[in-house]
Design an enzyme around this catalytic site. Structure first.
Site, PDB file in Angstrom:
ATOM      1  N   GLY A  32      23.036  38.586  44.393  1.00 39.25           N
ATOM      2  CA  GLY A  32      23.733  39.060  43.197  1.00 39.25           C
ATOM      3  C   GLY A  32      23.132  38.416  41.958  1.00 39.25           C
ATOM      4  N   ALA A  64      30.150  45.515  38.845  1.00 38.65           N
ATOM      5  CA  ALA A  64      30.827  45.054  37.625  1.00 38.65           C
ATOM      6  C   ALA A  64      30.786  46.151  36.580  1.00 38.65           C
ATOM      7  CB  ALA A  64      30.162  43.784  37.110  1.00 38.65           C
ATOM      8  N   GLN A  65      31.931  46.426  35.992  1.00 31.91           N
ATOM      9  CA  GLN A  65      32.012  47.582  35.094  1.00 31.91           C
ATOM     10  C   GLN A  65      32.056  47.181  33.628  1.00 31.91           C
ATOM     11  OE1 GLN A  65      35.570  49.648  36.288  1.00 31.91           O
ATOM     12  NE2 GLN A  65      34.645  50.514  38.117  1.00 31.91           N
ATOM     13  N   ARG A 305      45.983  40.253  32.494  1.00 34.31           N
ATOM     14  CA  ARG A 305      45.951  40.983  33.761  1.00 34.31           C
ATOM     15  C   ARG A 305      46.882  40.396  34.819  1.00 34.31           C
ATOM     16  NH1 ARG A 305      39.835  40.417  35.951  1.00 34.31           N
ATOM     17  NH2 ARG A 305      39.525  41.732  34.159  1.00 34.31           N
ATOM     18  N   HIS A 366      40.707  40.423  43.282  1.00 36.78           N
ATOM     19  CA  HIS A 366      39.550  40.786  42.462  1.00 36.78           C
ATOM     20  C   HIS A 366      38.563  39.649  42.275  1.00 36.78           C
ATOM     21  CE1 HIS A 366      37.306  42.966  39.509  1.00 36.78           C
ATOM     22  NE2 HIS A 366      37.634  42.162  38.512  1.00 36.78           N
ATOM     23  N   ARG A 401      40.656  33.281  35.285  1.00 40.06           N
ATOM     24  CA  ARG A 401      39.378  33.649  34.664  1.00 40.06           C
ATOM     25  C   ARG A 401      39.605  34.595  33.491  1.00 40.06           C
ATOM     26  NH1 ARG A 401      35.457  38.409  35.933  1.00 40.06           N
ATOM     27  NH2 ARG A 401      37.464  39.351  36.390  1.00 40.06           N
ATOM     28  N   SER A 406      32.548  36.064  34.167  1.00 29.60           N
ATOM     29  CA  SER A 406      31.921  35.702  35.444  1.00 29.60           C
ATOM     30  C   SER A 406      30.451  36.115  35.534  1.00 29.60           C
ATOM     31  CB  SER A 406      32.710  36.271  36.622  1.00 29.60           C
ATOM     32  OG  SER A 406      33.217  37.522  36.313  1.00 29.60           O
TER      33      SER A 406
HETATM   34  C1  LIG Z   1      34.587  46.034  40.882  1.00 28.61           C
HETATM   35  C2  LIG Z   1      34.271  44.777  40.129  1.00 28.61           C
HETATM   36  C3  LIG Z   1      34.135  44.798  38.748  1.00 28.61           C
HETATM   37  C4  LIG Z   1      33.830  43.625  38.054  1.00 28.61           C
HETATM   38  N1  LIG Z   1      33.644  43.685  36.706  1.00 28.61           N
HETATM   39  C5  LIG Z   1      33.230  42.569  36.052  1.00 28.61           C
HETATM   40  C6  LIG Z   1      32.886  42.617  34.677  1.00 28.61           C
HETATM   41  O1  LIG Z   1      32.939  43.661  34.037  1.00 28.61           O
HETATM   42  N2  LIG Z   1      32.475  41.466  34.076  1.00 28.61           N
HETATM   43  C7  LIG Z   1      32.371  40.275  34.743  1.00 28.61           C
HETATM   44  O2  LIG Z   1      31.982  39.261  34.150  1.00 28.61           O
HETATM   45  N3  LIG Z   1      32.689  40.217  36.051  1.00 28.61           N
HETATM   46  C8  LIG Z   1      33.093  41.326  36.713  1.00 28.61           C
HETATM   47  N4  LIG Z   1      33.390  41.253  38.040  1.00 28.61           N
HETATM   48  C9  LIG Z   1      33.148  39.998  38.733  1.00 28.61           C
HETATM   49  C10 LIG Z   1      31.645  39.798  38.887  1.00 28.61           C
HETATM   50  O3  LIG Z   1      31.056  41.034  39.185  1.00 28.61           O
HETATM   51  C11 LIG Z   1      31.333  38.809  39.998  1.00 28.61           C
HETATM   52  O4  LIG Z   1      32.083  37.645  39.847  1.00 28.61           O
HETATM   53  C12 LIG Z   1      29.857  38.437  39.958  1.00 28.61           C
HETATM   54  O5  LIG Z   1      29.056  39.589  39.921  1.00 28.61           O
HETATM   55  C13 LIG Z   1      29.512  37.601  41.187  1.00 28.61           C
HETATM   56  O6  LIG Z   1      28.122  37.451  41.240  1.00 28.61           O
HETATM   57  P1  LIG Z   1      27.500  36.580  42.394  1.00 28.61           P
HETATM   58  O7  LIG Z   1      26.028  36.592  42.192  1.00 28.61           O
HETATM   59  O8  LIG Z   1      28.168  35.273  42.449  1.00 28.61           O
HETATM   60  O9  LIG Z   1      27.906  37.339  43.740  1.00 28.61           O
HETATM   61  P2  LIG Z   1      27.694  38.852  44.231  1.00 28.61           P
HETATM   62  O10 LIG Z   1      27.128  39.712  43.185  1.00 28.61           O
HETATM   63  O11 LIG Z   1      28.970  39.267  44.858  1.00 28.61           O
HETATM   64  O12 LIG Z   1      26.591  38.685  45.352  1.00 28.61           O
HETATM   65  C14 LIG Z   1      26.870  38.008  46.548  1.00 28.61           C
HETATM   66  C15 LIG Z   1      25.681  38.166  47.458  1.00 28.61           C
HETATM   67  O13 LIG Z   1      25.788  37.295  48.579  1.00 28.61           O
HETATM   68  C16 LIG Z   1      25.472  38.012  49.766  1.00 28.61           C
HETATM   69  N5  LIG Z   1      26.101  37.294  50.874  1.00 28.61           N
HETATM   70  C17 LIG Z   1      27.405  36.974  51.027  1.00 28.61           C
HETATM   71  N6  LIG Z   1      27.565  36.254  52.167  1.00 28.61           N
HETATM   72  C18 LIG Z   1      26.346  36.121  52.741  1.00 28.61           C
HETATM   73  C19 LIG Z   1      25.863  35.506  53.925  1.00 28.61           C
HETATM   74  N7  LIG Z   1      26.660  34.847  54.768  1.00 28.61           N
HETATM   75  N8  LIG Z   1      24.541  35.585  54.185  1.00 28.61           N
HETATM   76  C20 LIG Z   1      23.686  36.254  53.373  1.00 28.61           C
HETATM   77  N9  LIG Z   1      24.100  36.860  52.229  1.00 28.61           N
HETATM   78  C21 LIG Z   1      25.409  36.789  51.924  1.00 28.61           C
HETATM   79  C22 LIG Z   1      25.976  39.404  49.488  1.00 28.61           C
HETATM   80  O14 LIG Z   1      25.406  40.320  50.372  1.00 28.61           O
HETATM   81  C23 LIG Z   1      25.528  39.562  48.041  1.00 28.61           C
HETATM   82  O15 LIG Z   1      24.162  39.868  47.988  1.00 28.61           O
HETATM   83  C24 LIG Z   1      33.697  42.410  38.757  1.00 28.61           C
HETATM   84  C25 LIG Z   1      33.846  42.390  40.131  1.00 28.61           C
HETATM   85  C26 LIG Z   1      34.127  43.554  40.826  1.00 28.61           C
HETATM   86  C27 LIG Z   1      34.273  43.509  42.309  1.00 28.61           C
END
Ligand SMILES: Cc1cc2nc3c(=O)[nH]c(=O)nc-3n(C[C@H](O)[C@H](O)[C@H](O)COP(=O)(O)OP(=O)(O)OC[C@H]3O[C@@H](n4cnc5c(N)ncnc54)[C@H](O)[C@@H]3O)c2cc1C
Length: 562
Positions: A32, A64-65, A305, A366, A401, A406
């Site tokens: 991510g 993320a929207q 929220r 969420h 949050r 995020s």
């Molecule tokens: C529908 C939605 C809308 C959102 N809108 C917003 C927004 O508008 N603005 C904002 O700031 N935040 C928003 N958020 C929150 C934000 O998107 C997330 O907090 C942020 O993108 C998380 O990023 P990340 O890189 O930590 O994890 P993620 O993007 O969730 O990536 C996690 C990664 O880890 C991998 N993974 C997990 N476990 C394992 C494992 N055991 N082995 C190998 N790979 C693994 C997954 O496959 C994925 O690739 C939203 C969230 C959602 C669900």
């Protein structure tokens, strides 16, 4: 091994040393926004392997929207962004972390634009930096950069384009991190250190020993612990469970953010109706069309929220509704088409036309505010192990949050963790990667009864929703405790009886995360931010203005206060 990119590469950290296919200077678990930000920075200094348990874009970042918060307009200030973040965090934010994130925000956003991210622009924009700024609940200024209503997808597109073809970055899809390679477990001499991870290759079913000089957990959130969630399937809290099993402290797991409005439709697993829909005048209605939000809060639909989610939860439980409705049909259809193209397209694919009828919605888990405890460089107390993004607890969010903080956190800490890890690896460049044993399957055999796994999955997600959800009570928490103890005992037995599959690993992880949430929620004898307990409904700063930090007890293997 399913590898995209080069299969082996020279390690700049140890000039002349050829790393094998299952070694890297930096192992990144998760693809991510946090994982890819780390990877791009670390790849300037060494070889990077990004492992991801599904296909590359799959993860919350992609979905993320609303947008990313950053001080951008002359009317705004770092102090205002920090104050809004701390107001939402209900007394538990770390002010230094907050100051650092808001200060670095604009620079990280500029990096993303330079990388090719196309944020929505003002009508008279002169360049890609002249962006349209949105307003979201809890923000006192317009500071949300967005790409229409699909901001994460656009940011991920730019990051993935930069990662693809990078000579020092390999991506391993369909690989699941199982557990960390912690030196002392294998008798590695010297100070305790993380040396990589065991990875399950989903294609072959084999577990590989992947060695690395520094490892980043960037596994995202844990929404799948709950029956209803906006999160994609990969969000099973793996990083939290993996770090916890390695003895790393886990903080503030009682603070789970519930989004008030997820699409309620049997075929729509986890589709979010963004808060901006309420921001743009969306009205919440009961099934009979009556409104209710103003009876809960004078700000009505624009209340924070958590208040909106609690109000909907109360309405549903009081009247036995399956869902409530979010109505934007009074808006001009052209405006809706232009402002919310993704939401409209998805609703229409299920036969709902928001320009003519209200959208059925339920609240859903969420965002996981707590997680693996890190310092301001993404460092955990285990040397060589870093965490960034939603999996981490950095002190930014406190007890709640602030919307759109995020994505920002992922960018800031992905990069900061990489900079620190580069220094850590550089200082130890003469260290040999230790010989580590292959995975020992013991007496495990293939599972022929997937019902054992699905039963426990369903059970956990349902009792977490009913007992440890938006509104908690002592009685509900006790019930949850009894049930998780039973399920954990069964899983512990099955885990050793069966060869690991991704379903089994995820089940073990959601059970561990559920255990941590229940333990944290039971410890906090007050209500604050996202944690609301009917039996102690008031905030109590005198006794509880501190984080809840848990570690795994080495004898009982259960969580205890650190
Ligand atoms: C529908 C939605 C809308 C959102 N809108 C917003 C927004 O508008 N603005 C904002 O700031 N935040 C928003 N958020 C929150 C934000 O998107 C997330 O907090 C942020 O993108 C998380 O990023 P990340 O890189 O930590 O994890 P993620 O993007 O969730 O990536 C996690 C990664 O880890 C991998 N993974 C997990 N476990 C394992 C494992 N055991 N082995 C190998 N790979 C693994 C997954 O496959 C994925 O690739 C939203 C969230 C959602 C669900």
């Amino acid at each position: 091994m399913q590898v995209r990119g080069r299969t082996s590469c020279r390690s700049p950290a140890r000039p002349g040393a050829e790393l094998s296919v299952a070694d890297a200077d930096f192992l990144v678990v998760g693809s991510g926004i946090a994982g890819l930000s780390f990877a791009l920075e670390a790849a300037r200094f060494g070889s990077v392997a990004v492992v991801t348990k599904d296909r590359v874009p799959e993860g919350s970042s992609h979905y993320a929207q609303g947008g990313i918060a950053s001080v951008w307009s002359p009317d705004d200030s770092f102090a205002a962004h920090a104050a809004d973040t701390e107001e939402a965090g209900a007394g538990l934010c770390d002010p230094e972390t907050v100051a650092l994130v808001v200060r670095e925000g604009p620079e990280r956003v500029r990096d993303m634009i330079a990388l090719g991210t196309r944020f929505s622009l003002r009508p008279d924009a002169e360049d890609a930096y002249d962006v349209d700024l949105g307003l979201e609940g809890g923000h006192s200024r317009r500071r949300i950069l967005h790409a229409l209503d699909a901001t994460g997808r656009e940011m991920m597109r730019a990051l993935l384009a930069a990662v693809a073809g990078h000579p020092s970055i390999r991506i391993l899809e369909q690989h699941v991190a199982v557990d960390l390679l912690v030196g002392s477990k294998f008798g590695v001499p010297g100070p305790e250190r993380c040396w990589g991870a065991y990875l399950l290759d989903r294609a072959t079913g084999t577990v590989e020993t992947f060695r690395a000089r520094a490892t980043l957990l960037a596994t995202g959130g844990a929404g799948k612990v709950y029956l209803y969630t906006s999160n994609p399937d990969v969000a099973s809290g793996d990083g939290v469970a993996i770090a916890y099993r390695a003895g790393v402290p886990i903080g503030n797991m009682e603070f789970i953010q519930f989004h008030p409005t997820c699409l309620y439709h049997p075929l729509a697993k986890s589709f979010l109706i963004s808060e901006t829909v309420r921001g743009e005048g969306g009205i919440l209605r009961r099934p009979d069309g009556s409104t209710f939000m103003s009876t809960y809060d004078p700000r009505a639909e624009l209340a924070p929220r958590d208040i909106v989610a609690r109000a909907i939860d109360h309405e549903m439980k009081l009247h036995g509704f399956d869902n409530v409705f979010l109505d934007v049909s009074h808006h001009d259809a052209t405006f809706l088409e232009e402002r919310f193209p993704t939401i409209l397209a998805r609703c229409r694919s299920y036969g709902i036309d928001p320009t003519r009828e209200p959208i059925p919605v339920v609240p859903a888990a969420h965002y996981t505010c707590g997680g693996v405890v890190t310092d301001r460089d993404g460092r955990t107390p285990l040397d060589g192990l870093y965490a960034a993004g939603e999996v981490a607890m950095t002190g930014l969010h406190g007890a709640n949050r602030l919307a759109s903080n995020s994505l920002l956190e992922g960018l800031v800490f992905g990069r900061r963790a990489a900079l620190h890890a580069v220094g850590f690896v550089g200082e130890r460049r003469t260290d040999e990667l230790p010989e580590l044993p292959p995975w020992n399957p013991g007496r495990a055999r293939d599972t022929d009864e997937s019902v054992l796994i699905s039963q426990n999955w369903d059970e956990i997600r349902r009792f977490m929703w009913n007992y440890v959800g938006i509104v908690r009570s002592d009685h509900r928490l006790q019930r949850a405790r009894v049930r998780i103890d039973l399920v954990l005992a069964e899983i512990e037995r099955d885990y050793w009886d069966f060869l690991p599959t991704s379903d089994l690993l995820e089940l073990r992880n959601i059970a561990t995360v559920a255990d941590l949430i229940i333990a944290s929620a039971s410890l906090r004898r007050e209500s604050r931010g996202l944690h609301f307990n009917l039996d102690c409904p008031a905030r109590d700063d005198a006794r509880w203005k501190h984080d809840t930090i848990l570690v795994r007890d080495s004898v009982t293997h259960r969580p205890r206060p650190a």
